[in-house]
Design an enzyme around this catalytic site. Sequence first.
Site, PDB file in Angstrom:
ATOM      1  CG  ASP A 201      -2.270   0.690   0.908  1.00  0.00           C
ATOM      2  OD1 ASP A 201      -2.267   1.703   0.168  1.00  0.00           O
ATOM      3  OD2 ASP A 201      -3.314   0.233   1.408  1.00  0.00           O
ATOM      4  CG  ASP A 228       0.623   4.133  -7.068  1.00  0.00           C
ATOM      5  OD1 ASP A 228      -0.141   3.301  -7.604  1.00  0.00           O
ATOM      6  OD2 ASP A 228       0.433   5.365  -7.124  1.00  0.00           O
ATOM      7  CG  HIS A 247     -15.623  -0.260  -5.000  1.00  0.00           C
ATOM      8  ND1 HIS A 247     -16.553  -0.372  -3.985  1.00  0.00           N
ATOM      9  CD2 HIS A 247     -14.504   0.235  -4.410  1.00  0.00           C
ATOM     10  CE1 HIS A 247     -16.012   0.046  -2.857  1.00  0.00           C
ATOM     11  NE2 HIS A 247     -14.774   0.417  -3.097  1.00  0.00           N
ATOM     12  CG  ASN A 294     -20.404   6.246  -0.839  1.00  0.00           C
ATOM     13  OD1 ASN A 294     -20.679   7.387  -0.475  1.00  0.00           O
ATOM     14  ND2 ASN A 294     -19.341   5.593  -0.399  1.00  0.00           N
TER      15      ASN A 294
END
Length: 337
Positions: A201, A228, A247, A294
Site C-alpha cells: 500500500d 503504488d 470499485h 456512493n
Amino acid sequence: MSASPDPAPVLELLDAFRCSKILFATVALGVFDRLEERPATVHELAEALSADADALERLLNACVFLKLLTREAEKYANTPAASVYLCLRSSRRVTGYLNYSNSVLWKMWEHLEDAVREGTHRWPQTFGIEGPLFTQFFRSEDNKREFLLGMHGQGQLSSPEVVKAFDLSRFRKLVDLGGATGHLAVAACRRYPQLRAVVFDLPVVVPLAREMIAATEVGDRVEVLAGDFFTDPLPEADLYAVGRILHDWSEDKIHRLLHKIHGRLPIGGALLVCEKLLDDDKTGPRWAVLQSLNMLVCTEGKERTLAEYDSLLRAAGFSRVEGRRTDSPLDAVLAVK
C-alpha cells in the site's frame, strides 16, 4: 374509488437521513465512549459532555428506539452492538468510517443530483479540491488514521468471510494490493497455516499497517511493503487480492491494473477480488446499490455484477472466473490464470 397505495416506503425513506445523522452525532459527541465507562443519567451525561440536558435526552431516547442504547431506572447504557462497533476502546470499532461519513460523505451526498447529471464525483464541488482521490482521504494524520481504522473495522466483518469463500489452501504467498491495515492478509494467514502474505500500500499507510499487524498472532507471516500498485512493480505472489479497490477506479485504470496482475502471476495463480456483487438486474442487494451511488459521489468507479467482473477479468487474460456471495459487506470473486 381505488384504495390509496401504502405510503410507508416513502415515509420511512423520509426519515432515513435523520436516523443516520442520529448515529453520526451520537458518535461524534462521545456518548457511546462515556457510557462504556458506566451507565449514566441524562444529567450526568450532559455535564460530562457539556451538552444541553433536554436536547441530549431527546438524542438518547432516539438511540434507545434505534436499539443503540438501553434505558433502565433513568440510566442509559450501551447495547452490545454499540460497545463493539461504536466505542474507541474496541478493536472492532467502525467509528472512523462513521466520522468520515459524517464530516465528508454527508456533505458530498448533498450534491447527488449534480453527480447524476454530470457523471462525476463531487470533491471539487464540495471542498474545492482537485487531485488524486485518496489524497483527500489522508489530508491530515488524524483523518488518515481514523479513515483507515474505520475501514479496518469493516474489514474485520468481511475479511474472514471472504477468505473462506474459496479453498485457498494451495496458495503459498498472498499479496494484498491496497491492503490498508492488513485485515485481509491477517484473516487469510489465520485460516491457512501454509500461507505467507504481503500488504502492499501507499507509504502513508505503512506505519499503521505495521502497528496493526504486529499486534496479531500471525504478524510474523505478514510483511508490509510501500508502493503504488498502478506505477510500481508488484511483489511476487501466486495469489493477489484487491479488496474494495476495483470499485474505486475507471474502466481504463482497472484494465491496466488487471493486465499488470495477470502478467505477474504464474500459471495456476489467481486473483481474489473482494467487492459486493450487484444482482444481475442491478436492483439489489441493498448494500451494493447504495455503495454504487456512493462510488459515483466520491470516486471514479461503481459496483458491478459478477458477469461484469467476469468480462473485465477475462479481457485481462484470466481463464476461469467464479463468484461467491457472503453474508458480510463484501463478496468474493476468484480469477485463475
